[in-house]
Design an enzyme around this catalytic site. Structure first.
Site, short mmCIF file in Angstrom:
data_model
loop_
_atom_site.label_atom_id
_atom_site.label_comp_id
_atom_site.label_asym_id
_atom_site.label_seq_id
_atom_site.Cartn_x
_atom_site.Cartn_y
_atom_site.Cartn_z
N SER A 1 0.96 -1.03 0.10
CA SER A 1 0.09 0.16 0.12
C SER A 1 0.99 1.27 -0.05
CB SER A 1 -0.79 0.01 1.20
OG SER A 1 -1.63 -0.74 1.29
N HIS B 1 -0.88 -2.32 -7.31
CA HIS B 1 -1.84 -2.19 -5.99
C HIS B 1 -3.21 -2.15 -6.37
CE1 HIS B 1 -2.83 1.12 -2.43
NE2 HIS B 1 -2.95 -0.30 -2.29
N GLU C 1 -3.20 0.52 -9.04
CA GLU C 1 -2.28 1.45 -9.23
C GLU C 1 -1.11 0.82 -9.72
OE1 GLU C 1 -2.16 5.25 -6.02
OE2 GLU C 1 -1.95 3.41 -5.35
N ASN D 1 -2.98 6.14 -1.04
CA ASN D 1 -3.00 6.19 0.34
C ASN D 1 -2.50 7.46 0.47
OD1 ASN D 1 -4.33 3.98 1.32
ND2 ASN D 1 -2.46 2.56 0.24
N1 CAA Z 1 -15.51 -8.95 -1.24
C1 CAA Z 1 -16.51 -9.16 -2.46
N2 CAA Z 1 -17.47 -8.75 -2.81
C2 CAA Z 1 -17.88 -7.70 -1.91
C3 CAA Z 1 -17.35 -7.59 -0.45
C4 CAA Z 1 -16.31 -8.24 -0.34
N3 CAA Z 1 -15.83 -7.97 0.91
N4 CAA Z 1 -17.89 -6.61 0.01
C5 CAA Z 1 -19.06 -6.37 -0.75
N5 CAA Z 1 -19.04 -7.07 -2.14
C6 CAA Z 1 -19.72 -6.81 -2.85
C7 CAA Z 1 -21.41 -7.31 -2.78
O1 CAA Z 1 -21.53 -8.85 -2.89
C8 CAA Z 1 -22.16 -6.42 -3.98
O2 CAA Z 1 -22.34 -7.39 -5.08
P1 CAA Z 1 -23.38 -7.23 -6.27
O3 CAA Z 1 -23.50 -5.88 -6.60
O4 CAA Z 1 -22.80 -8.29 -7.11
O5 CAA Z 1 -24.72 -7.53 -5.16
C9 CAA Z 1 -21.51 -5.23 -4.02
O6 CAA Z 1 -20.19 -5.46 -3.64
C10 CAA Z 1 -22.18 -4.11 -3.21
O7 CAA Z 1 -22.32 -4.71 -1.76
P2 CAA Z 1 -23.26 -4.18 -0.79
O8 CAA Z 1 -24.37 -4.28 -1.45
O9 CAA Z 1 -23.40 -5.49 0.18
O10 CAA Z 1 -22.65 -2.80 -0.12
P3 CAA Z 1 -22.52 -1.54 -0.58
O11 CAA Z 1 -23.11 -1.11 -1.57
O12 CAA Z 1 -22.21 -1.15 0.62
O13 CAA Z 1 -21.07 -1.97 -1.18
C11 CAA Z 1 -18.45 -1.65 -0.73
C12 CAA Z 1 -19.88 -2.53 -0.17
C13 CAA Z 1 -18.25 -2.12 -2.33
C14 CAA Z 1 -17.41 -2.32 -0.01
C15 CAA Z 1 -18.81 -0.20 -0.42
O14 CAA Z 1 -19.19 0.01 0.87
C16 CAA Z 1 -17.39 0.79 -0.71
O15 CAA Z 1 -17.18 0.96 -1.90
N6 CAA Z 1 -16.53 1.03 0.36
C17 CAA Z 1 -15.42 1.92 0.19
C18 CAA Z 1 -14.29 0.50 -0.42
C19 CAA Z 1 -13.12 1.47 -0.55
O16 CAA Z 1 -13.04 2.88 -0.40
N7 CAA Z 1 -12.13 0.73 -0.49
C20 CAA Z 1 -10.60 1.27 -0.90
C21 CAA Z 1 -9.92 0.99 0.48
S1 CAA Z 1 -8.10 1.62 0.49
C22 CAA Z 1 -7.54 0.39 -0.39
O17 CAA Z 1 -7.80 -0.56 -0.94
C23 CAA Z 1 -6.10 0.74 -0.58
C24 CAA Z 1 -5.08 0.64 0.39
O18 CAA Z 1 -3.93 0.28 0.08
C25 CAA Z 1 -5.59 0.54 1.97
P1 NAD Z 2 -4.10 -9.43 6.23
O1 NAD Z 2 -3.66 -9.05 7.21
O2 NAD Z 2 -5.50 -9.73 5.92
O3 NAD Z 2 -3.15 -10.58 5.38
C1 NAD Z 2 -1.83 -10.92 5.51
C2 NAD Z 2 -1.57 -12.20 5.28
O4 NAD Z 2 -0.08 -12.51 5.09
C3 NAD Z 2 -2.07 -13.21 6.52
O5 NAD Z 2 -2.84 -13.98 5.93
C4 NAD Z 2 -0.67 -13.73 7.08
O6 NAD Z 2 -0.60 -14.92 7.47
C5 NAD Z 2 0.28 -13.61 5.56
N1 NAD Z 2 1.57 -13.61 5.94
C6 NAD Z 2 2.43 -12.90 6.74
N2 NAD Z 2 3.66 -13.31 6.62
C7 NAD Z 2 3.78 -13.89 5.66
C8 NAD Z 2 4.82 -14.71 5.21
N3 NAD Z 2 6.15 -14.40 5.50
N4 NAD Z 2 4.65 -15.50 3.76
C9 NAD Z 2 3.44 -15.61 3.66
N5 NAD Z 2 2.45 -15.18 4.07
C10 NAD Z 2 2.69 -14.42 5.37
O7 NAD Z 2 -3.68 -8.26 5.29
P2 NAD Z 2 -4.37 -7.55 3.70
O8 NAD Z 2 -5.15 -6.46 4.24
O9 NAD Z 2 -4.46 -8.48 3.03
O10 NAD Z 2 -2.88 -6.76 3.33
C11 NAD Z 2 -2.02 -7.52 2.46
C12 NAD Z 2 -1.11 -6.49 1.96
O11 NAD Z 2 -2.08 -5.92 0.82
C13 NAD Z 2 -0.42 -5.40 2.76
O12 NAD Z 2 0.74 -5.03 2.04
C14 NAD Z 2 -1.36 -4.24 2.65
O13 NAD Z 2 -0.82 -3.00 3.10
C15 NAD Z 2 -1.94 -4.47 1.16
N6 NAD Z 2 -3.01 -3.87 0.98
C16 NAD Z 2 -4.18 -3.80 1.91
C17 NAD Z 2 -5.24 -3.32 1.58
C18 NAD Z 2 -6.34 -3.37 2.67
O14 NAD Z 2 -7.48 -2.51 2.45
N7 NAD Z 2 -6.40 -4.11 3.54
C19 NAD Z 2 -5.45 -2.69 0.49
C20 NAD Z 2 -4.68 -2.61 -0.65
C21 NAD Z 2 -3.46 -3.14 -0.24
#
Ligand code: CAA
Ligand code: NAD
Length: 284
Positions: free
Chosen positions: A120, A141, A153, A191
């Protein structure tokens, strides 16, 4: 280069989602996790989403069966020779853990395999440098939940070749996703923008300005965000959010990225969010 077989390292929420979208798109997929329970949970997640898709009429039962047949779980990385053309890592957001994974993969994987990290926020160039194939290394990503979110990304390391970039761009397209190219900077674009908002939401609670529920209501009802920032933080994982803030803070050397002490305390308490059953909200 043509990619037929993909290996996903880490079967947590991102790794399982990545394995799902590759299997759904016709690739042979091997999924590995160091924790066998996590591997089982990853497989269960994939089955559950496919079952939902069949029930909704979005997927044929036969397509589901074939997609699941293309997915193999790997419990021991060293038991069989790795044959994947493309290996993507989605283990925890810790630099040293990712470096160890890629050092090992570099020894085990065939010379032609491309390596990608789903990090991330961590530096692609620095992780690539532990392998002998930095030109075949890239950041790919995905966003969470992977089966739903359109964006990928793509981040080049300093040495990433054009051929590697093009292959990953083609893979993104084959998965039905949209790519953006981003430079190798802390937090990339996604992020760098998202996490300070989440961190600020935590500060808003920490400083007593508004409750957890009200902060989320402000962003949902006031800004039309699908989830409030604290609900989203729970969904991402508070450990991952904290790691990203630390990487932004260290990488830019700017106090505006300092993680909120409350976020740190939640992680210390094991309240890691939805995956732990407890974060800002309770999921039991
Ligand atoms: N896995 C797979 N599919 C999922 C799911 C999951 N965990 N959660 C929801 N869905 C699917 C549902 O099955 C549903 O599919 P259909 O259209 O086929 O029915 C669809 O998504 C919509 O779901 P819901 O109607 O249950 O709920 P919702 O309309 O509230 O949508 C959501 C759920 C898509 C997660 C929405 O809440 C959303 O967009 N949230 C924000 C997500 C976001 O910002 N993601 C980025 C996070 S940051 C990141 O990823 C980067 C990083 O490095 C941290
Ligand atoms: P998570 O905690 O759900 O899963 C991480 C997994 O890695 C665990 O199942 C753990 O057992 C496994 N693991 C740890 N060390 C390991 C090793 N040495 N070899 C094999 N497996 C190992 O985490 P996550 O949310 O799936 O995030 C995973 C990666 O994806 C991170 O780099 C995170 O920053 C990135 N990411 C996360 C998100 C998010 O929304 N959570 C979105 C985009 C990218």
């Amino acid at each position: 280069m043509t990619v037929k077989e993909v290996m996903v390292i880490g079967a947590g929420q991102m790794g399982a989602g990545i394995a799902l979208v590759f299997a759904r798109s016709g690739y042979e997929v091997k999924l590995y996790d160091a924790d066998i329970e996590a591997l089982k949970r990853g497989k269960q997640y994939i089955e559950k989403i496919f079952e939902k898709d069949v029930a909704k009429g979005k997927m044929e039962a036969d397509t589901k069966r074939r997609a699941l047949n293309r997915l193999q779980l790997v419990v021991d990385l060293e038991a069989d020779p790795i044959t994947a053309d493309f290996i993507i890592e989605a283990v925890v957001e810790k630099l040293e853990v990712k470096k160890d994974v890629f050092r090992r993969l570099d020894e085990l994987a065939p010379a032609h395999s491309l390596f990608a990290t789903n990090t991330s926020s961590l530096p692609i160039t620095e992780i690539a440098a532990v392998t002998g194939r930095a030109e075949q290394f890239i950041g790919m990503h995905f966003m969470n939940p992977v089966p739903v979110m359109k964006l990928v990304e793509i981040i080049r390391g300093l040495e990433t070749s054009d051929a590697t970039y093009q292959t990953v761009q083609q893979l993104t397209e084959a998965l039905g996703k949209q790519d953006v190219e981003v430079k190798d900077f802390p937090g990339f674009a996604s992020n760098r923008i998202l996490m300070p908002m989440i961190n600020e939401a935590v500060y808003t609670v920490f400083e007593g300005v508004a409750s957890i529920e009200d902060v989320d209501q402000v962003m949902k009802l006031g800004m039309n965000h699908p989830m409030g920032p604290l609900q989203l933080a729970d969904f991402i994982g508070l450990d991952t959010c904290l790691s990203i803030m630390e990487i932004l803070h260290e990488g830019f050397g700017d106090s505006k990225y300092r993680p909120c002490p409350l976020l740190r305390q939640y992680v210390q308490a094991g309240r890691l969010g939805k995956k732990a059953g407890k974060g800002f909200y309770s999921y039991t």
